[in-house]
Design a protein around this motif. Structure first.
Motif, PDB file in Angstrom:
ATOM      1  N   GLY A   1      11.121   2.751  -7.682  1.00  0.00           N
ATOM      2  CA  GLY A   1      11.003   4.194  -7.629  1.00  0.00           C
ATOM      3  C   GLY A   1      10.411   4.804  -8.875  1.00  0.00           C
TER       4      GLY A   1
ATOM      5  N   PRO B   1       5.680   4.296  -9.160  1.00  0.00           N
ATOM      6  CA  PRO B   1       4.727   5.275  -8.606  1.00  0.00           C
ATOM      7  C   PRO B   1       4.710   6.588  -9.375  1.00  0.00           C
TER       8      PRO B   1
ATOM      9  N   LEU C   1       1.253   0.941  -2.722  1.00  0.00           N
ATOM     10  CA  LEU C   1       1.795   1.966  -3.606  1.00  0.00           C
ATOM     11  C   LEU C   1       0.959   3.233  -3.598  1.00  0.00           C
TER      12      LEU C   1
ATOM     13  N   MET D   1       0.285   5.435  -1.210  1.00  0.00           N
ATOM     14  CA  MET D   1       0.928   6.559  -0.553  1.00  0.00           C
ATOM     15  C   MET D   1       2.042   7.124  -1.427  1.00  0.00           C
ATOM     16  N   ALA D   2       2.788   6.258  -2.105  1.00  0.00           N
ATOM     17  CA  ALA D   2       3.857   6.741  -2.979  1.00  0.00           C
ATOM     18  C   ALA D   2       3.292   7.525  -4.152  1.00  0.00           C
TER      19      ALA D   2
ATOM     20  N   ARG E   1       2.264  10.933  -2.930  1.00  0.00           N
ATOM     21  CA  ARG E   1       3.437  11.772  -2.720  1.00  0.00           C
ATOM     22  C   ARG E   1       3.931  12.374  -4.038  1.00  0.00           C
ATOM     23  N   HIS E   2       3.931  11.562  -5.107  1.00  0.00           N
ATOM     24  CA  HIS E   2       4.347  12.099  -6.398  1.00  0.00           C
ATOM     25  C   HIS E   2       3.348  13.121  -6.920  1.00  0.00           C
TER      26      HIS E   2
ATOM     27  N   ASP F   1      -0.019   5.308   8.847  1.00  0.00           N
ATOM     28  CA  ASP F   1      -0.361   5.594   7.453  1.00  0.00           C
ATOM     29  C   ASP F   1      -1.526   6.573   7.354  1.00  0.00           C
TER      30      ASP F   1
ATOM     31  N   CYS G   1      -0.117   9.967   8.025  1.00  0.00           N
ATOM     32  CA  CYS G   1       0.654  10.394   6.855  1.00  0.00           C
ATOM     33  C   CYS G   1      -0.272  10.822   5.719  1.00  0.00           C
TER      34      CYS G   1
END
Length: 1138
Positions: free
Chosen positions: A968, A971, A1018, A1020-1021, A1024-1025, A1083, A1086
């Motif tokens: 966690g 990313p 990683l 997509m993560a 998102r961040h 994906d 998303c």
């Protein structure tokens, strides 16, 4: 009864006027008042005066005289006219130097004739003219064809009948050696030495009482010393690193050869191989042809190569013997050779016209002539060497033919002696020893005089130079032909037997006389300082001269037995008794332990002893250098007991010296040379000797700092070689790792305790305030946000003050001290994290430490050091020196440091094991907090984490190998790392161009791109961040300050948003990410949703608080969001973009 003498009457008494009788046919006498009316007339020739002529287009001097007129006046009968002409030539060449180059032949030929001028002022003016106006302008290339003419006049002046002319000839030779030494040595070394022999001979020095005086001898010795120094200069390297690293040149094959203890010297030029014509050039040619029949005759235009060399030699031999036959000694020798008795009863008499074989053998025992010198060199050949050379030795003449001169007849040996530098050198040494006795050395112990002591010191120095460079030149370690120093380099090198025999002969000639008066002692009556200095020089030169014969001591025992073993077989040196060796060793020990270069005489008064102590305190660097070099040479030849005694004296001497003294430098170099000799097996050192040398060196280096790079370089070289050659597991290796290694830490950096931060911070802020008031500072506002609690005080070590090549020696030393301990690793981490060391030296140090970490006894120690290097708290602190200087490393330096360390992780097993070990500590770091965005320490930590994870995933491709605690964090850290990198580039571009230009994706987001290329899942993560960050920017909290609404941590708000959109676009375009998204429809959907939300968040950014610049950036964010949507639509279909 005798007759009475009649009394005469005085005729002049009573006569006023005498009556003049006139005779017929006689002229009347002139009256006293008669006037003479006769007169004579002569014609007066008045040529045109030069001062009144118009010579505007002609090269003239200040007197309006041309070159031709001035050259004509040089031969004027008037001394003043000749002198004024030379002064005029100097002025003319200063005004018109091209006239000298155009008429060089005429000028040099005319000026050379004035070298033997009878007037001293003319000769002095000529020297000034040659030294200042002629030789510097012409140069060696132009002077080369005229050297025979110039040197012919100089050599002729050296043998002139006038003593003043002979003395001035030496000054002319000095002028030639100052400007064209190579030309003089190439063709005229042997003639110059031969003429020096003539000057020192009894025939020349007995011409007058003045020539026999000590002052005249001192002048000759001064000229000889000056000539030898210019002929054979010592080439000492300026860099101590190269001087100390020189390998000790040992005896080539025998134990009696000389040792070269680390002092670099230039080889002596070979005079006999020169082709230039000069005095005795025909004899040199004959000798060179006899020794090397295949060699060309050279460039001498006066020689005729049509005649074979053998015929010419035989003809000259016949002429020589015919001329000798008419002399008395020649007739005696002929009658003896024709009679039945072949024994030569007159062999001890010096014949002046013949050089017979028996006379050759006898002259080698003490003769001073040319034939004696030839016989001396010819007699040093053994039958074995002659047989190996293919020459028979059945007769004495054949033995002479097999000598070093390479001549096959006695006459040829005599001719070679006149033209061979070695024969002249041997004769000159013999003459100098005669001069030694003339100086009355026994008087030194009673009442020494300055001129006497100076003359003796110069005699010893001249003998040292002649023996070292010509007679017994030092040989290279390989011993191959052409690699030796000296005149042997163009001819066959001397064999071991020849060298030993010549050493024995020189010992009988020199050492016996010098050792009888060694050492010179301080007389009972305190002498003047000048006399003391001269006596010290005499002792040093005498000790060096005697040390040259110590190889005879080593030759008296078999080579396979130790030094203290008595000689089992009497060799060639068995007849030589070195009775002076104990005195030499005692002098060395006294000079090193007590500094007594001039020991007091036995049973002297107290004032003499105090004077000796005063001399001991003032040993100069040159004296210490000469003393230590002589001791280093002697150590290889003495027995074990004497060598141990000298070693203890050297250690005592080194401990008494100041760090910055030249004597300390000489001592370190001497110890270094002994260490290299011990490595080569030529000297035996005790186990603790080297450790005692090395122990005080780190403290000395700290005291020196950067004040003396030469001494620091010599000390570091000694430490480096001692560490390099220490055997693993030995006592020396244990000493280096346990005792020496911790002492090296202060040389790089010392981290001071926190209580020193307050004083350093006060000095730093004061300097910033002063700079701000002067208008040259702009960092006060940045510093105002910091406190003294965020400061690390670092004291730079001596390595940071040294030149980079010397600092590299200290860095390389660390590698050879064994496994690195914690006492050294902590200061090294602090030094690497600051700007205390230069960038190249810092990277070299990091390479050395990474190479040595694999040998750490505890793997946890290596992991802890790497954790400090990559994620240590020192990266977020401002590094200051105690004086307030800013030592904080720049971002580019820190990034280069991390990149270099990451590349070296393969030596430690890879990045994946290290990441697994450091995962618990990394999970506790605030790497994902938005408040730390843009902070100095947090930025480097995130950069290090992303690089480390990328390397770890690259080593384990195809699997999710990241630790669970970092899934966690990575990313979020990657998103912030990309924002920080992009903002830095955007601000740099804005500073140059005024606006934030389009970012170069490939260079800006390198670590993040590398991470996602290894692990595309990683992406997509990370996006998102980025979305979370943009939403946080668009919806600030109520409790935030107005200034916080326009920043993200320390990053500008709209610039960070623009960089986030560009980062998302870069990630979408990556080929591995596209392949993953193409395989999963979920994906893709998303991703479309995230991109849409990113675009909306970019449009919702606050614009009013950002001002005009914020409005421009907001518009740029809108365009970038549209570009992002278009990119996603082109890659994954319009449905995703909708």
């Amino acid at each position: 009864m005798g007759k009475l003498k009649k009394k005469t009457r005085n005729p002049g008494v009573g006569i006023d006027f005498k009556k003049v009788k006139h005779k017929v046919g006689k002229k009347l006498p002139r009256a006293q008042n008669d006037t003479d009316t006769n007169f004579k007339s002569r014609s007066i020739n008045l040529p045109n005066q030069a001062v009144r002529e118009d010579r505007s287009n002609v090269a003239v001097n200040f007197q309006n005289l041309t070159l031709k007129e001035l050259l004509n006046q040089t031969s004027h009968y008037n001394d003043k006219s000749r002198k004024h002409s030379l002064v005029g030539l100097a002025d003319l060449f200063g005004r018109h130097p091209e006239q000298l180059r155009l008429h060089a032949s005429q000028v040099l030929g005319t000026l050379a004739e004035r070298i033997v001028d009878g007037d001293s002022s003319v000769r002095s003016t000529l020297r000034d003219l040659l030294n200042n106006s002629v030789l510097p302008v012409l140069g060696s290339d132009v002077l080369r064809p005229f050297m025979p003419v110039l040197m012919a006049h100089v050599c002729g002046a050296m043998t002139h009948l006038s003593l003043d002319v002979r003395n001035d000839a030496l000054l002319f030779l000095d002028v030639m050696m100052d400007h064209v030494p190579q030309l003089v040595l190439d063709g005229f070394l042997a003639p110059c030495l031969a003429h020096f022999c003539d000057l020192f001979s009894a025939a020349h020095r007995s011409r007058s009482i003045r020539a026999q005086s000590l002052s005249s001898l001192t002048k000759l010795l001064t000229a000889l010393t000056s000539f030898l120094k210019r002929a054979f200069p010592e080439d000492v390297t300026l860099s101590t690193a190269s001087a100390g690293a020189q390998a000790t040149a040992a005896s080539g094959g025998g134990a009696h050869a000389d040792m070269d203890m680390g002092y670099t010297t230039r080889g002596v030029r070979d005079a006999e191989a020169a082709a230039g014509p000069g005095p005795s050039s025909i004899r040199r040619q004959v000798q060179s042809l006899a020794a090397y029949p295949g060699m060309p005759l050279g460039a001498d235009r006066m020689r005729r190569p049509q005649r074979p060399a053998g015929d010419l030699l035989r003809q000259l031999d016949a002429l020589f013997r015919n001329a000798a036959a008419v002399t008395r000694s020649g007739r005696k020798q002929r009658r003896k050779s024709e009679g039945l008795d072949t024994a030569d009863k007159n062999r001890h008499k010096k014949g002046r016209g013949s050089v017979s074989a028996t006379e050759t053998a006898a002259a080698a025992k003490g003769g001073k002539g040319v034939a004696a010198a030839a016989a001396a060199l010819a007699a040093v050949t053994t039958p074995a060497a002659a047989t190996a050379a293919g020459v028979g030795v059945s007769a004495a003449s054949d033995a002479a033919a097999a000598g070093l001169l390479g001549a096959r007849t006695a006459m040829a040996a005599a001719l070679a002696a006149a033209s061979d530098a070695r024969a002249s050198a041997l004769r000159l040494v013999s003459l100098l020893m005669d001069c030694w006795l003339e100086c009355s050395p026994t008087q030194l112990a009673i009442s020494p005089e300055l001129e006497q002591a100076t003359a003796l010191a110069m005699i010893a120095a001249a003998c040292n130079n002649l023996i070292e460079r010509l007679l017994l030149p030092r040989q290279a370690a390989s011993g191959g032909a052409g690699q030796q120093h000296g005149v042997w380099q163009h001819g066959p090198p001397p064999s071991a037997e020849q060298r030993l025999a010549l050493t024995q002969q020189l010992h009988d000639l020199v050492a016996r006389r010098v050792a009888a008066h060694f050492p010179a002692v301080l007389p009972p009556v305190k002498p003047s300082p000048a006399v003391v200095e001269a006596l010290v020089r005499l002792n040093l030169q005498s000790a060096e001269l005697l040390g040259r014969f110590l190889p005879l001591l080593a030759d008296s025992r078999p080579h396979h037995q130790p030094h203290n073993f008595p000689p089992a077989e009497p060799g060639a040196s068995g007849n030589v008794t070195l009775w002076w060796v104990p005195a030499l060793v005692s002098y060395y020990v006294g000079a090193l332990e007590q500094g007594l270069l001039l020991p007091p005489a036995a049973k002297t008064l107290s004032d003499a002893s105090s004077a000796a102590a005063t001399v001991a305190q003032g040993m100069s660097a040159a004296a210490a250098d000469a003393l230590l070099m002589a001791v280093s040479v002697a150590l290889g030849q003495l027995d074990d007991l004497a060598a141990a005694r000298l070693m203890a004296a050297v250690a005592h001497f080194s401990a008494r010296q100041f760090p910055r003294s030249g004597a300390r430098l000489a001592c370190i170099r001497m110890q270094h040379s002994l260490l290299r000799a011990a490595v080569g097996g030529r000297v035996c050192l005790a186990d603790g000797a080297v450790a005692s040398w090395l122990e005080p060196l780190p403290k000395m280096l700290w005291e020196l700092g950067g004040g003396s790079p030469e001494i620091s370089s010599a000390a570091l070289l000694l430490l480096l070689d001692a560490a390099r050659f220490a055997a693993p597991g030995s006592a020396a290796s244990e000493f280096l790792s346990s005792a020496l290694q911790p002492q090296l830490a202060p040389l790089f950096a010392v981290q001071l305790p926190p209580k020193a931060a307050k004083a350093a911070w006060a000095k730093y802020t004061s300097a910033l305030a002063s700079a701000a008031l002067s208008g040259s500072g702009s960092g006060l506002g940045c510093a105002s946000s910091e406190t003294s609690g965020e400061v690390m005080v670092l004291l730079p070590g001596a390595v940071s003050k040294l030149p980079e090549p010397v600092g590299q020696l200290a860095v390389d030393l660390i590698y050879h001290t064994g496994a690195l301990g914690a006492a050294l690793l902590k200061p090294l981490a602090a030094a690497l994290s600051s700007a205390a060391l230069p960038d190249p030296l810092c990277l070299r140090l990091l390479d050395v430490v990474m190479a040595r970490l694999r040998d750490a006894p505890d793997p946890a120690l290596a992991a802890s050091w790497l954790l400090t290097l990559f994620f240590g708290p020192q990266h977020g602190q401002r590094v200051l020196a105690p004086d307030g200087a800013d030592l904080t490393a720049s971002w580019d330096r820190q990034r280069a440091l991390v990149d270099t360390a990451m590349m070296k992780l393969g030596r430690l097993g890879g990045a994946a094991p290290l990441l697994m070990v450091l995962a618990p500590q990394l999970a506790a770091l605030p790497l994902a907090e938005v408040a730390t965005a843009g902070a100095r320490g947090a930025r480097l930590q995130r950069y290090s984490l992303v690089r480390l994870c990328a390397l770890a995933l690259g080593e384990t491709a195809g699997g999710d190998r990241l630790p669970a605690g970092l899934m966690g964090i990575v990313p979020a850290a990657a998103a912030l790392c990309g924002l920080e990198a992009g903002v830095a580039v955007a601000l740099a571009e804005a500073g140059l161009n005024g606006t934030a230009a389009v970012l170069p994706y490939s260079n800006t987001f390198g670590p993040v791109v590398q991470l996602l290329a290894e692990r595309p899942a990683l992406a997509m993560a990370v996006i998102r961040h980025l979305l979370a960050l943009l939403r946080q920017m668009a919806q600030p909290r109520v409790d935030q300050a107005p200034m916080a609404c326009v920043t993200l941590g320390s990053l500008p708000l709209h610039t960070a948003a623009l960089v986030g959109l560009q980062l998302a676009q870069t990630l979408v375009k990556l080929q591995p990410v596209r392949l993953v998204l193409a395989a999963s429809a979920a994906d893709r959907e998303c991703l479309a949703s995230l991109v849409k939300e990113l675009s909306e968040a970019a449009h919702n950014l606050p614009v009013a608080a950002a001002g005009t610049a914020g409005s421009d950036h907001a518009a740029a964010c809108g365009l970038e969001s549209q570009r992002l949507l278009q990119t996603v639509g082109d890659l994954f279909g319009n449905a995703a973009a909708a």
